[in-house]
Design a protein around this motif. Structure first.
Motif: not given
Length: 187
Positions: A81-92, A113-126
């Motif tokens: 994630l730090r190197r940009g080799q892996q991205g998040v699959e979903a964002v809220i 997202e779990q039903g879609r098979g997403t493994r890594l999500a980003l939750v933006v809280t501010g």
């Protein structure tokens, strides 16, 4: 023998009382106090459990399993994630939502997202706007409560773990959330 508080004294308590009572001299004109013999209580027979409607006899219901423990992101994933080799699959993005709206939106998002098979999500809280806190208001309420929500029993079956996002994904105002694989339906 019953104590003043209404509980029955044990054999050890009675033996101690007898020993103390023998060592004390009564006041003039009073007879020595002997503890009452303890009545023999009939053995208590366990009641036959009555099954609840729809519950099979002979077996107690299985206890609900404890939710699995949360685990931090693996070092390899964190590095990718730090190197940009892996991205998040979903964002809220929960900005501008009240707590009740944000909680419902987060639950629905993670289940979808779990039903879609997403493994890594980003939750933006501010992070909470600086200088906008009024009397009685708090800064960054969602930033503080979303980690608590992710630990609650209703979301634990969905979440493997979470941690603060890298700066390029929002830093302390966002969380990476690893989702569990959805269980396939049986035959």
């Amino acid at each position: 023998m019953r104590s003043r508080r209404g509980r029955t004294l044990s054999e050890a308590d009675l033996a101690l009382w007898r020993q103390v009572a023998r060592s004390v001299t009564p006041l003039p004109g009073r007879a020595p106090i002997e503890p009452e013999p303890m009545p023999v209580a009939p053995p208590i027979m366990p009641e036959e459990p009555q099954p609840a409607p729809g519950v099979a006899l002979g077996r107690p219901p299985a206890p609900k399993p404890a939710p699995p423990p949360l685990a931090p992101l693996e070092n390899r994933l964190r590095t990718q994630l730090r190197r940009g080799q892996q991205g998040v699959e979903a964002v809220i993005d929960l900005h501008g939502m009240r707590q009740d709206e944000a909680h419902l939106a987060l639950r629905a998002f993670l289940r979808r997202e779990q039903g879609r098979g997403t493994r890594l999500a980003l939750v933006v809280t501010g992070k909470g706007a600086a200088g906008t806190a009024l009397f009685g208001d708090e800064r960054g309420v969602l930033r503080r409560v979303v980690p608590h929500w992710l630990r609650l029993p209703d979301l634990r079956p969905l979440v493997v773990g979470f941690e603060e996002a890298q700066q390029r994904h929002g830093g302390s105002g966002a969380l990476y959330v690893r989702l569990r694989r959805a269980r396939e339906a049986g035959p």
